[in-house]
Design a protein around this motif. Structure first.
Motif, PDB file in Angstrom:
ATOM      1  N   VAL A  88       5.995  -3.575  -7.028  1.00 47.76           N
ATOM      2  CA  VAL A  88       4.537  -3.318  -7.569  1.00 47.76           C
ATOM      3  C   VAL A  88       4.694  -3.170  -8.905  1.00 47.76           C
ATOM      4  CG1 VAL A  88       2.663  -1.788  -7.729  1.00 47.76           C
ATOM      5  CG2 VAL A  88       3.602  -2.297  -5.329  1.00 47.76           C
ATOM      6  N   VAL A 103       2.006   1.738  -3.549  1.00 53.98           N
ATOM      7  CA  VAL A 103       0.933   2.199  -4.418  1.00 53.98           C
ATOM      8  C   VAL A 103       0.399   3.751  -4.256  1.00 53.98           C
ATOM      9  CG1 VAL A 103      -1.664   2.061  -4.987  1.00 53.98           C
ATOM     10  CG2 VAL A 103      -0.015  -0.011  -4.722  1.00 53.98           C
ATOM     11  N   VAL A 157      -6.862  -0.423  -8.455  1.00 54.74           N
ATOM     12  CA  VAL A 157      -7.091   1.155  -7.962  1.00 54.74           C
ATOM     13  C   VAL A 157      -7.383   1.927  -9.059  1.00 54.74           C
ATOM     14  CG1 VAL A 157      -4.936   0.880  -6.504  1.00 54.74           C
ATOM     15  CG2 VAL A 157      -4.497   1.707  -8.913  1.00 54.74           C
ATOM     16  N   TYR A 194      -7.430   2.664  -3.750  1.00 49.68           N
ATOM     17  CA  TYR A 194      -7.665   1.424  -3.717  1.00 49.68           C
ATOM     18  C   TYR A 194      -9.033   0.916  -3.664  1.00 49.68           C
ATOM     19  CZ  TYR A 194      -3.358  -1.115  -2.340  1.00 49.68           C
ATOM     20  OH  TYR A 194      -2.264  -1.738  -2.193  1.00 49.68           O
ATOM     21  N   GLN A 237      -8.255  -5.681  -3.252  1.00 52.20           N
ATOM     22  CA  GLN A 237      -6.688  -6.355  -3.042  1.00 52.20           C
ATOM     23  C   GLN A 237      -6.566  -7.699  -2.730  1.00 52.20           C
ATOM     24  OE1 GLN A 237      -3.193  -4.787  -2.886  1.00 52.20           O
ATOM     25  NE2 GLN A 237      -2.907  -6.893  -3.442  1.00 52.20           N
ATOM     26  N   LEU A 239      -2.508  -3.820 -10.564  1.00 59.20           N
ATOM     27  CA  LEU A 239      -1.008  -3.868 -10.079  1.00 59.20           C
ATOM     28  C   LEU A 239      -0.715  -5.066  -9.317  1.00 59.20           C
ATOM     29  CD1 LEU A 239      -1.425  -0.485  -8.271  1.00 59.20           C
ATOM     30  CD2 LEU A 239      -0.298  -0.874 -10.577  1.00 59.20           C
ATOM     31  N   CYS A 246       1.406  -7.178  -7.064  1.00 58.53           N
ATOM     32  CA  CYS A 246       2.146  -6.734  -5.639  1.00 58.53           C
ATOM     33  C   CYS A 246       2.861  -7.847  -5.120  1.00 58.53           C
ATOM     34  CB  CYS A 246       1.111  -6.141  -4.741  1.00 58.53           C
ATOM     35  SG  CYS A 246       0.200  -4.939  -5.140  1.00 58.53           S
ATOM     36  N   SER A 305       0.809  -1.350  -0.008  1.00 53.46           N
ATOM     37  CA  SER A 305       0.012   0.028  -0.108  1.00 53.46           C
ATOM     38  C   SER A 305       0.817   1.343   0.142  1.00 53.46           C
ATOM     39  CB  SER A 305      -0.977   0.009   1.191  1.00 53.46           C
ATOM     40  OG  SER A 305      -1.667   0.990   1.256  1.00 53.46           O
TER      41      SER A 305
END
Length: 152
Positions: free
Chosen positions: A109, A77, A141, A88, A91, A123, A125, A74
Motif C-alpha cells: 500500500v 490500511v 480513506v 475507508y 476502493q 492509496l 493497493c 484493508s
C-alpha cells in the motif's frame, strides 16, 4: 518508495503522510482463512469451497475469494498505513490472477496523494504472488488530523 512500519501510536495522522510512503506485509492464504471468509461473507461459491467442483472449472482447482485477497489490503490500511483511525471511503479493485491455498500474498500500500483540506488520502493497493500482480486498486480513506490525547 519509502517503506514505513506501524507508527508508535498505531496510526499516522494527516500531517505525517506524504506521497511515496509505502507499507508491505505478507499474508498466507490458508484453508482456515477461506473457511472463515466464507462464513463471514456468506459466500460459499464451490469454486472456493469444493475441490471436485473447482477442478472442473477453468481454474483447475479451488481459488481464494477475490475479496479475501483484497481484504489483506484493508489490513495494511487499518493497522500500518495510515493505520489506526483511518476510515475507508471507497476502493477500486482489479483482479488479475487467481490466488490459491498455500500461496503467500505480498500486499503493498502506497500513498498516492494527500488532500490536506478534506483530510483524504488516496492509496495505491497491490497484491503479488511470487512477484506476479494478482490484484490492484485505489483506496480513498479519511485520516485523523490529530491524535486523541492520552487518558490519565
Amino acid at each position: 518508495m519509502e517503506i514505513v512500519t506501524q507508527h508508535p501510536s498505531g496510526g499516522y495522522i494527516l500531517e505525517e503522510l506524504h506521497v511515496g510512503m509505502t507499507a508491505e506485509t505478507n499474508i498466507l492464504v490458508t484453508e482456515q482463512r477461506i473457511q472463515q471468509f466464507a462464513e463471514a461473507s456468506d459466500d460459499f461459491n464451490p469454486v472456493h469451497m469444493d475441490e471436485a467442483f473447482a477442478s472442473k472449472t477453468a481454474y483447475r482447482g479451488r481459488i481464494a475469494h477475490g475479496l479475501l485477497t483484497a481484504s489483506f489490503g484493508s489490513a495494511v490500511v487499518g493497522t500500518i498505513l495510515p493505520g489506526a483511525g483511518a476510515i475507508y471511503l471507497s476502493q477500486t479493485l482489479g483482479f488479475h490472477m487467481p490466488v490459491r491455498i498455500g500461496e503467500e500474498v505480498l500486499v503493498r500500500v502506497s500513498v498516492k496523494s494527500v488532500d490536506q483540506e478534506s483530510a483524504r488520502v488516496e492509496l495505491d493497493c497491490e497484491g503479488f504472488v511470487d512477484g506476479k500482480l494478482v490484484m490492484d486498486g485505489v483506496a480513498l480513506v479519511r485520516v485523523p488530523r490529530r491524535r486523541r490525547p492520552a487518558k490519565d
